[in-house]
Design an enzyme around this catalytic site. Structure first.
Site, PDB file in Angstrom:
ATOM      1  N   HIS A 144     -26.369  29.748  28.598  1.00 20.19           N
ATOM      2  CA  HIS A 144     -25.897  31.120  29.264  1.00 20.19           C
ATOM      3  C   HIS A 144     -27.059  32.588  28.676  1.00 20.19           C
ATOM      4  O   HIS A 144     -26.653  32.043  27.526  1.00 20.19           O
ATOM      5  CB  HIS A 144     -24.380  31.188  29.479  1.00 20.19           C
ATOM      6  N   GLU A 192     -17.650  24.977  25.455  1.00 24.01           N
ATOM      7  CA  GLU A 192     -17.883  25.415  24.338  1.00 24.01           C
ATOM      8  C   GLU A 192     -17.014  25.102  23.078  1.00 24.01           C
ATOM      9  O   GLU A 192     -15.679  24.559  23.839  1.00 24.01           O
ATOM     10  CB  GLU A 192     -18.244  27.256  24.475  1.00 24.01           C
TER      11      GLU A 192
END
Length: 207
Positions: free
Chosen positions: A9, A82
């Site tokens: 990201h 994550e």
């Protein structure tokens, strides 16, 4: 042949503030948005058959910015999130050094010995990395698939691809924001075409 385009990201506000994110979310910065758009320009000639992201808003927005005006469904997957950092999420690195000195050192220097505080171990992360990777491969025998995820997730994935162990997790290259890694998969064989590429950022002027 299946081509996986693996992307981290864009830069977030917590990245700038040096806060650990994990499953918690932080908004993209203006630079993070611009970097994602620049990567989209780099990839505009690629026709994607599918897009997967984690369920974190920062990955979904990054994927949307990469795709621009292309109308392709984005599939969020919880297993692309994550590493879960538990009590560490939202805290700065300096705070963690003071509060959890031993495990903070293990996290970065001896990951095999890292013991989380209500979070995931690296082994637990690796188990779901393998699971989601195998699921995506089983769903797409060929074509181009974009996957937007997170730095530790992507390090774990590459560790698996290279046949490495948790102790090797932090081996270079570093996973910069919007960095691009391309894998070719054919007959259960993985080929790393590009790893950690950020050449699309050469066109970005400082804000």
């Amino acid at each position: 042949m299946l081509n996986l385009y693996l992307v981290r990201h864009g830069q977030t506000e917590w990245n700038v503030q040096k806060r650990m994110q994990g499953w918690a979310n932080s908004n993209l910065t203006e630079l993070g948005k611009r970097n994602a758009i620049a990567l989209g320009e780099k990839l505009k000639a690629v026709t994607f058959d599918a897009i997967y992201t984690s369920t974190s808003e920062r990955t979904i927005e990054t994927a949307e910015l990469i795709m621009g005006n292309q109308n392709l469904h984005i599939e969020p997957d919880r297993n692309l999130r994550e590493i879960f950092l538990g009590e560490w999420e939202g805290k700065t690195h300096e705070e963690l050094k003071a509060l959890y000195p031993e495990q903070y050192n293990n996290f970065w220097e001896q990951p095999a010995d890292y013991k989380p505080f209500n979070g995931e171990t690296f082994e637990e992360l690796n188990n779901r990395v393998i699971l989601v990777l195998q699921n995506i491969i089983s769903n797409h025998k060929e074509g181009n698939v974009l996957i937007v995820s997170h730095s530790v997730f992507l390090k774990s994935l590459m560790m698996y691809i290279k046949g490495k162990e948790v102790k090797d997790l932090w081996a270079l290259p570093y996973v910069n924001d919007t960095s691009l890694t391309i894998l070719e998969i054919e007959d259960n064989t993985y080929k790393v075409v590009v790893e950690g590429d950020v050449t699309h950022l050469d066109s970005i002027k400082p804000i």
